[in-house]
Motif scaffolding. Sequence first.
Motif, PDB file in Angstrom:
ATOM      1  N   THR A 242      12.451   6.590 -15.041  1.00  0.00           N
ATOM      2  CA  THR A 242      11.134   6.811 -15.641  1.00  0.00           C
ATOM      3  C   THR A 242      10.123   5.763 -15.186  1.00  0.00           C
ATOM      4  OG1 THR A 242      12.180   7.781 -17.586  1.00  0.00           O
ATOM      5  CG2 THR A 242       9.915   7.044 -17.827  1.00  0.00           C
ATOM      6  N   LEU A 243      10.525   4.507 -15.254  1.00  0.00           N
ATOM      7  CA  LEU A 243       9.588   3.431 -14.924  1.00  0.00           C
ATOM      8  C   LEU A 243       9.291   3.364 -13.435  1.00  0.00           C
ATOM      9  CD1 LEU A 243      10.984   0.724 -17.355  1.00  0.00           C
ATOM     10  CD2 LEU A 243       8.910   2.086 -17.614  1.00  0.00           C
ATOM     11  N   PHE A 244      10.290   3.628 -12.603  1.00  0.00           N
ATOM     12  CA  PHE A 244      10.029   3.610 -11.163  1.00  0.00           C
ATOM     13  C   PHE A 244       9.268   4.859 -10.711  1.00  0.00           C
ATOM     14  CE2 PHE A 244      12.952   0.113 -11.282  1.00  0.00           C
ATOM     15  CZ  PHE A 244      12.493  -0.715 -10.264  1.00  0.00           C
ATOM     16  N   LEU A 245       9.306   5.916 -11.517  1.00  0.00           N
ATOM     17  CA  LEU A 245       8.416   7.055 -11.279  1.00  0.00           C
ATOM     18  C   LEU A 245       6.964   6.618 -11.446  1.00  0.00           C
ATOM     19  CD1 LEU A 245       7.746  10.117 -10.989  1.00  0.00           C
ATOM     20  CD2 LEU A 245       8.046  10.286 -13.472  1.00  0.00           C
ATOM     21  N   LEU A 246       6.685   5.855 -12.513  1.00  0.00           N
ATOM     22  CA  LEU A 246       5.333   5.325 -12.713  1.00  0.00           C
ATOM     23  C   LEU A 246       4.923   4.408 -11.565  1.00  0.00           C
ATOM     24  CD1 LEU A 246       5.349   4.456 -16.529  1.00  0.00           C
ATOM     25  CD2 LEU A 246       4.027   6.240 -15.403  1.00  0.00           C
ATOM     26  N   LEU A 247       5.864   3.579 -11.140  1.00  0.00           N
ATOM     27  CA  LEU A 247       5.570   2.671 -10.029  1.00  0.00           C
ATOM     28  C   LEU A 247       5.271   3.449  -8.749  1.00  0.00           C
ATOM     29  CD1 LEU A 247       5.397  -0.213  -8.972  1.00  0.00           C
ATOM     30  CD2 LEU A 247       7.877  -0.184  -8.649  1.00  0.00           C
ATOM     31  N   PHE A 248       6.014   4.513  -8.507  1.00  0.00           N
ATOM     32  CA  PHE A 248       5.757   5.358  -7.344  1.00  0.00           C
ATOM     33  C   PHE A 248       4.362   5.981  -7.433  1.00  0.00           C
ATOM     34  CE2 PHE A 248       5.622   9.700  -5.685  1.00  0.00           C
ATOM     35  CZ  PHE A 248       5.871   9.466  -4.338  1.00  0.00           C
ATOM     36  N   PHE A 249       3.987   6.445  -8.617  1.00  0.00           N
ATOM     37  CA  PHE A 249       2.655   7.018  -8.788  1.00  0.00           C
ATOM     38  C   PHE A 249       1.570   6.006  -8.413  1.00  0.00           C
ATOM     39  CE2 PHE A 249       2.383  10.974 -11.612  1.00  0.00           C
ATOM     40  CZ  PHE A 249       3.432  11.575 -10.924  1.00  0.00           C
TER      41      PHE A 249
ATOM     42  N   ALA B 171       1.780   3.341  -6.492  1.00  0.00           N
ATOM     43  CA  ALA B 171       1.797   3.063  -5.059  1.00  0.00           C
ATOM     44  C   ALA B 171       1.235   4.233  -4.255  1.00  0.00           C
ATOM     45  CB  ALA B 171       3.224   2.749  -4.609  1.00  0.00           C
ATOM     46  N   PHE B 172       1.618   5.449  -4.621  1.00  0.00           N
ATOM     47  CA  PHE B 172       1.197   6.619  -3.854  1.00  0.00           C
ATOM     48  C   PHE B 172      -0.300   6.864  -4.005  1.00  0.00           C
ATOM     49  CE2 PHE B 172       0.720  11.090  -2.833  1.00  0.00           C
ATOM     50  CZ  PHE B 172       1.516  11.208  -1.692  1.00  0.00           C
TER      51      PHE B 172
ATOM     52  N   LYS C 255      -7.412   5.074  -0.099  1.00  0.00           N
ATOM     53  CA  LYS C 255      -7.529   3.705   0.432  1.00  0.00           C
ATOM     54  C   LYS C 255      -8.895   3.086   0.207  1.00  0.00           C
ATOM     55  CE  LYS C 255      -6.096   5.285   4.468  1.00  0.00           C
ATOM     56  NZ  LYS C 255      -5.508   6.583   4.082  1.00  0.00           N
ATOM     57  N   ILE C 256      -9.884   3.914  -0.084  1.00  0.00           N
ATOM     58  CA  ILE C 256     -11.230   3.345  -0.240  1.00  0.00           C
ATOM     59  C   ILE C 256     -11.425   2.726  -1.625  1.00  0.00           C
ATOM     60  CG2 ILE C 256     -12.238   4.950   1.422  1.00  0.00           C
ATOM     61  CD1 ILE C 256     -13.362   6.520  -0.966  1.00  0.00           C
ATOM     62  N   ALA C 257     -10.476   2.935  -2.534  1.00  0.00           N
ATOM     63  CA  ALA C 257     -10.622   2.429  -3.913  1.00  0.00           C
ATOM     64  C   ALA C 257      -9.614   1.309  -4.146  1.00  0.00           C
ATOM     65  CB  ALA C 257     -10.445   3.559  -4.918  1.00  0.00           C
ATOM     66  N   SER C 258      -9.962   0.097  -3.775  1.00  0.00           N
ATOM     67  CA  SER C 258      -9.036  -1.028  -3.945  1.00  0.00           C
ATOM     68  C   SER C 258      -8.805  -1.374  -5.404  1.00  0.00           C
ATOM     69  CB  SER C 258      -9.572  -2.260  -3.209  1.00  0.00           C
ATOM     70  OG  SER C 258     -10.852  -2.626  -3.722  1.00  0.00           O
ATOM     71  N   VAL C 259      -9.685  -0.872  -6.297  1.00  0.00           N
ATOM     72  CA  VAL C 259      -9.501  -1.118  -7.731  1.00  0.00           C
ATOM     73  C   VAL C 259      -8.174  -0.558  -8.226  1.00  0.00           C
ATOM     74  CG1 VAL C 259     -10.640   1.036  -8.458  1.00  0.00           C
ATOM     75  CG2 VAL C 259     -10.676  -0.972  -9.971  1.00  0.00           C
ATOM     76  N   LEU C 260      -7.603   0.424  -7.482  1.00  0.00           N
ATOM     77  CA  LEU C 260      -6.326   1.018  -7.883  1.00  0.00           C
ATOM     78  C   LEU C 260      -5.166   0.030  -7.800  1.00  0.00           C
ATOM     79  CD1 LEU C 260      -6.677   4.521  -6.191  1.00  0.00           C
ATOM     80  CD2 LEU C 260      -6.791   3.998  -8.624  1.00  0.00           C
ATOM     81  N   LEU C 261      -5.375  -1.117  -7.127  1.00  0.00           N
ATOM     82  CA  LEU C 261      -4.316  -2.129  -7.093  1.00  0.00           C
ATOM     83  C   LEU C 261      -3.966  -2.620  -8.506  1.00  0.00           C
ATOM     84  CD1 LEU C 261      -5.537  -4.243  -4.027  1.00  0.00           C
ATOM     85  CD2 LEU C 261      -3.528  -2.747  -4.105  1.00  0.00           C
ATOM     86  N   GLY C 262      -4.928  -2.553  -9.402  1.00  0.00           N
ATOM     87  CA  GLY C 262      -4.686  -2.984 -10.775  1.00  0.00           C
ATOM     88  C   GLY C 262      -3.787  -2.035 -11.556  1.00  0.00           C
ATOM     89  N   SER C 263      -3.601  -0.810 -11.029  1.00  0.00           N
ATOM     90  CA  SER C 263      -2.775   0.171 -11.744  1.00  0.00           C
ATOM     91  C   SER C 263      -1.304  -0.221 -11.776  1.00  0.00           C
ATOM     92  CB  SER C 263      -2.925   1.549 -11.088  1.00  0.00           C
ATOM     93  OG  SER C 263      -2.370   1.556  -9.786  1.00  0.00           O
TER      94      SER C 263
ATOM     95  N   ALA D  33       5.536  -4.248  -4.288  1.00  0.00           N
ATOM     96  CA  ALA D  33       4.917  -3.021  -3.787  1.00  0.00           C
ATOM     97  C   ALA D  33       3.413  -3.162  -3.613  1.00  0.00           C
ATOM     98  CB  ALA D  33       5.230  -1.864  -4.745  1.00  0.00           C
ATOM     99  N   MET D  34       2.761  -3.896  -4.504  1.00  0.00           N
ATOM    100  CA  MET D  34       1.309  -3.965  -4.444  1.00  0.00           C
ATOM    101  C   MET D  34       0.786  -4.629  -3.163  1.00  0.00           C
ATOM    102  SD  MET D  34      -1.417  -5.565  -7.114  1.00  0.00           S
ATOM    103  CE  MET D  34      -1.090  -7.197  -6.476  1.00  0.00           C
ATOM    104  N   PRO D  35       1.311  -5.777  -2.704  1.00  0.00           N
ATOM    105  CA  PRO D  35       0.825  -6.350  -1.432  1.00  0.00           C
ATOM    106  C   PRO D  35       1.059  -5.419  -0.236  1.00  0.00           C
ATOM    107  CG  PRO D  35       2.002  -8.004  -2.695  1.00  0.00           C
ATOM    108  CD  PRO D  35       2.237  -6.704  -3.385  1.00  0.00           C
ATOM    109  N   PHE D  36       2.176  -4.668  -0.262  1.00  0.00           N
ATOM    110  CA  PHE D  36       2.404  -3.710   0.815  1.00  0.00           C
ATOM    111  C   PHE D  36       1.316  -2.633   0.813  1.00  0.00           C
ATOM    112  CE2 PHE D  36       6.725  -5.427   1.042  1.00  0.00           C
ATOM    113  CZ  PHE D  36       6.937  -5.423   2.413  1.00  0.00           C
ATOM    114  N   CYS D  37       0.941  -2.173  -0.360  1.00  0.00           N
ATOM    115  CA  CYS D  37      -0.143  -1.191  -0.449  1.00  0.00           C
ATOM    116  C   CYS D  37      -1.460  -1.797   0.013  1.00  0.00           C
ATOM    117  CB  CYS D  37      -0.275  -0.686  -1.886  1.00  0.00           C
ATOM    118  SG  CYS D  37       1.054   0.417  -2.394  1.00  0.00           S
ATOM    119  N   ALA D  38      -1.680  -3.061  -0.354  1.00  0.00           N
ATOM    120  CA  ALA D  38      -2.909  -3.736   0.096  1.00  0.00           C
ATOM    121  C   ALA D  38      -2.940  -3.831   1.623  1.00  0.00           C
ATOM    122  CB  ALA D  38      -2.998  -5.122  -0.537  1.00  0.00           C
ATOM    123  N   ALA D  39      -1.798  -4.152   2.221  1.00  0.00           N
ATOM    124  CA  ALA D  39      -1.738  -4.218   3.692  1.00  0.00           C
ATOM    125  C   ALA D  39      -1.987  -2.844   4.309  1.00  0.00           C
ATOM    126  CB  ALA D  39      -0.371  -4.750   4.113  1.00  0.00           C
TER     127      ALA D  39
END
Length: 371
Positions: free
Chosen positions: A84-91, A93-94, A100-108, A135-141
């Motif tokens: 359940t929790l890693f489903l949220l984490l996948f959401f 990240a995905f 990609k234009i909304a960096s504010v999503l990093l806070g999610s 996961a978050m720094p990878f998404c930022a990269a």
Amino acid sequence: MDERTIDTIWCRRIVRACYIALLVNLAVLAAVWALFGRTAGKPALEYWFEDILRPVSVMLLVNALADLAIRAPRMSLKTKQHCTLFLLLFFCAFVTAAHKIASVLLGSFAIPIFVSAIFCDVKLTRRVAAASCVAMPFCAAYISLGSARDYGPYLWIETLAALAGLATAYFLARVLIRYSKDNLERLRESYESQTYLMESVRQDLFTGLYNHSTFNETLPRMIERCGETGEKLTLCILDMDDFKKANDLYGHALGDRILLSTAEIIRENTPVYAAAFRYGGEEFALLCENCSAAEAYTLCENIRKLLERQAFPGVAEAFTISCGIAETQEACMTSGALFQAADSALYEAKKSGKNKTLIYSAKGRSATAAG
């Protein structure tokens, strides 16, 4: 409802919330297209396929798979919680990678950390927080490499700020877990205290058996239940023989010891399908569910013989008890009629010599010993 069932229900609720989040995401993307898409220079078909339909389809598929996994009866509770929790984490990240234009999503990425507090497991929260911080720094990269927007150094400043937010989320989640556990402990103590008080109110303080009021509440309820199930209900009334005489002759101290000994014999010999009561004074009662009068006769005879053999210091004579028995199949299916039938059998036992057990018989309104 046990802990496993409750946590499984919450896992399914979180997954259902993800379905709702998908619909919200779809609505937001459609609104973005309606407001800004036509001026962005991107073809409508390409936008709807790449930015809306494809991401939503992937997330819907992953959500459905997680839903099926959580519903699987053989899956352990820990696995369901992680799923359940890693489903949220996948959401998180995905969605961050897809838009990609909304960096504010990093806070999610703080969302799965906070949600993990529901399960009151610090280790689980720690794992989710660690996975989010990786996961978050990878998404930022990924955003830095693939976004059409020029973030410059600000993206990494935002990433550091988001990491600080994740650390804060983790410590706040631990506070929530501690708060939930403290509340649970207080509720448990309150429940145990209330249970003890309720049990004390239902019990006779002197003998520890259920009291007269509890008998009056229990008898109609048992008759109703046995009437619905078709099972027998047998009432036994046990009364000490010549108890007033023993009190007058040997004193109330010995009388109290006799009552306590009798109550102890009754308690130790009452089977799991029966309930024992002190009806009042030197009178006791047994309510036996799914038990025939003949079976209750054996029970009462055992109690009677044990009391007869019970020795008391300084007293040569034996103290005895008489018993009257009636079952619902031989008496009218009302509490008053059943009690009257058992009391009639007890009266016959007293009148015919005491220290005996008799069963009420509807034929001729007489009492007989079991044969």
